[in-house]
Design a protein around this motif. Sequence first.
Motif, PDB file in Angstrom:
ATOM      1  N   ALA A 259       1.779   6.216   6.405  1.00 27.99           N
ATOM      2  CA  ALA A 259       0.765   6.714   5.467  1.00 27.99           C
ATOM      3  C   ALA A 259      -0.411   5.749   5.365  1.00 27.99           C
ATOM      4  O   ALA A 259      -1.572   6.172   5.341  1.00 27.99           O
ATOM      5  CB  ALA A 259       1.378   6.947   4.096  1.00 27.99           C
ATOM      6  N   GLY A 260      -0.134   4.466   5.341  1.00 23.14           N
ATOM      7  CA  GLY A 260      -1.197   3.470   5.206  1.00 23.14           C
ATOM      8  C   GLY A 260      -2.154   3.492   6.383  1.00 23.14           C
ATOM      9  O   GLY A 260      -3.368   3.298   6.224  1.00 23.14           O
ATOM     10  N   SER A 261      -1.627   3.753   7.583  1.00 23.52           N
ATOM     11  CA  SER A 261      -2.497   3.746   8.765  1.00 23.52           C
ATOM     12  C   SER A 261      -3.501   4.899   8.725  1.00 23.52           C
ATOM     13  O   SER A 261      -4.566   4.815   9.337  1.00 23.52           O
ATOM     14  CB  SER A 261      -1.666   3.809  10.052  1.00 23.52           C
ATOM     15  N   GLY A 262      -3.165   5.951   8.002  1.00 23.89           N
ATOM     16  CA  GLY A 262      -4.108   7.066   7.858  1.00 23.89           C
ATOM     17  C   GLY A 262      -5.169   6.767   6.813  1.00 23.89           C
ATOM     18  O   GLY A 262      -6.309   7.210   6.905  1.00 23.89           O
ATOM     19  N   LEU A 263      -4.789   5.995   5.817  1.00 21.46           N
ATOM     20  CA  LEU A 263      -5.761   5.588   4.795  1.00 21.46           C
ATOM     21  C   LEU A 263      -6.706   4.543   5.402  1.00 21.46           C
ATOM     22  O   LEU A 263      -7.897   4.491   5.080  1.00 21.46           O
ATOM     23  CB  LEU A 263      -4.997   5.012   3.600  1.00 21.46           C
ATOM     24  N   THR A 264      -6.149   3.706   6.266  1.00 26.66           N
ATOM     25  CA  THR A 264      -6.972   2.811   7.089  1.00 26.66           C
ATOM     26  C   THR A 264      -7.974   3.678   7.851  1.00 26.66           C
ATOM     27  O   THR A 264      -7.651   4.797   8.247  1.00 26.66           O
ATOM     28  CB  THR A 264      -6.041   2.054   8.085  1.00 26.66           C
ATOM     29  N   ALA A 265      -9.175   3.171   8.061  1.00 35.17           N
ATOM     30  CA  ALA A 265     -10.163   3.967   8.798  1.00 35.17           C
ATOM     31  C   ALA A 265     -10.700   3.167   9.981  1.00 35.17           C
ATOM     32  O   ALA A 265     -11.892   2.918  10.098  1.00 35.17           O
ATOM     33  CB  ALA A 265     -11.277   4.421   7.869  1.00 35.17           C
TER      34      ALA A 265
ATOM     35  N   VAL B 132       0.843  -1.205   0.000  1.00 33.38           N
ATOM     36  CA  VAL B 132       0.000   0.000   0.000  1.00 33.38           C
ATOM     37  C   VAL B 132       0.875   1.251   0.000  1.00 33.38           C
ATOM     38  O   VAL B 132       0.645   2.201  -0.764  1.00 33.38           O
ATOM     39  CB  VAL B 132      -0.936  -0.003   1.237  1.00 33.38           C
ATOM     40  N   ASP B 133       1.900   1.243   0.839  1.00 32.65           N
ATOM     41  CA  ASP B 133       2.781   2.407   0.908  1.00 32.65           C
ATOM     42  C   ASP B 133       3.478   2.637  -0.435  1.00 32.65           C
ATOM     43  O   ASP B 133       3.648   3.782  -0.877  1.00 32.65           O
ATOM     44  CB  ASP B 133       3.813   2.191   2.022  1.00 32.65           C
ATOM     45  N   SER B 134       3.843   1.536  -1.099  1.00 35.14           N
ATOM     46  CA  SER B 134       4.477   1.657  -2.417  1.00 35.14           C
ATOM     47  C   SER B 134       3.504   2.299  -3.409  1.00 35.14           C
ATOM     48  O   SER B 134       3.885   3.177  -4.186  1.00 35.14           O
ATOM     49  CB  SER B 134       4.901   0.279  -2.945  1.00 35.14           C
TER      50      SER B 134
END
Length: 458
Positions: A155-161, A120-122
Amino acid sequence: MHAETLLRIDRDHLIHPVSAWRDHEEAGARILRSGKGAWLTDIHGKELLDGFSGLWCVNAGYGCQSVVEAATEQMARLPYATGYFGYASEAAIELAGRLAAKAPGNLNRIFFCQGGSDAVDSVLRFIRFFQHARGTPQKRHVIGLAKGYHGSTYAGSGLTALAAFHRDADVPLSWQHHIPSPYPYRHEGDGQDSTIIADSVAALQQKVAEVGAANVAAFFCEPVQGSGGVIVPPRGWLAAMRRACTELGILFVADEVITGFGRTGPLFACETEQVVPDMMTVAKGLTSGYAPMGAVFMSDEVYETVRDNTPPGVPIGHGMTYSAHPVSAAIGLAVLDLYEGGLLANGVAAGRHLASRLTTLSEHPFVGDVRISGMLAGIELVTDKTSRRKPDPSLGLSKKLAALGYRDGLLFRAFADDVIGLAPPLCCSIEEIDLMCDRLTRIIHEIANLRDVSSRRA
Ligand SMILES: Cc1ncc(COP(=O)(O)O)c(C=O)c1O
């Protein structure tokens, strides 16, 4: 080492992922020792039927000899090869070729990493490279779904909800946004498929308008939301969201970390609706959990835009020491042989049986909703079926459920918000699915009749 010694060292030294540290120290670890097929054995010799494929990943089941042999052979011959400076390994090249041939549409370019979070980060980095390359660097905002899970990098943890991933973490970041989840059981309208789909499309259009069409880069979604509670959108939802993204001029990213590799039936869930994303992330079933590996599938268009707008000699600055690790790649090839050699078909048949068994559970007074997609299922518990009232959080249901499951030799996911998740290995026999459902039914019955739970039921 003796179990007591291991438990002490675990308490003193091993930090467990997404865990309540204090609670873990009190409860201690459940130490697993071996596995075969859909079965695990713990350090005390207790046998457990794994209804969750480890963490939705051991799709092929434990102890597959062909996978072990492929890993052993690769490890003995060449345990490591960098992908930097133009080097490559045979296994990584072969795996990229075979996956590209199987991928939806023009997802012909593959970047290998270590798991789902860095896939996801990539993608988030590739989105930036793409938008810069096409001369629209201001397109930096990304939209995801409420209850979405996209890993736990910064960054991915912020896209995670999911709240646990945001708490004290200073995310979501300013460029990350969310729209409501396509959650049929708790839809605020009439709950009809067409309304749910229309609402999602309208929410995306509205969010893009709010942020400004010129500023939005991409929309991310899981074809079935996994960690948010196995939320299965209506048939047609994925294709409608893909279409909306094309019309809005934003990239469509499918996160198939759970749904990929047969979990919902086909190799990729996108195939069910003939959806071709601009980028797609996978991990878990890619190696069936036998070694860490994730991947980003990239469309020719995204790849060529970045390639053709980057001056010769200028590297695209993204990579990891273990990108395209040869042992993981050799495992990926052996696992792909299993999928093609009957594992996918077995998963489809077992999934049909799972659906027929779980559907009968929806009659239970404590069960509000049963949702199923292939070998992926969510069972939502309620204390009042009419009002769909959720159990009181003070009941601590998820802990109780997990404890009963372990006692009865059944592993499943007891989500904090009263959803039981099942994701059995695709190798399960019909008898194993029956045993899983029998044990789960008994557990639900027992928990519904616990005094503190039954006294609060309508
Ligand atoms: C949809 C989705 N994306 C990303 C991730 C993160 O993958 P990993 O735990 O391998 O980093 C997960 C993990 O469960 C996931 O379900």
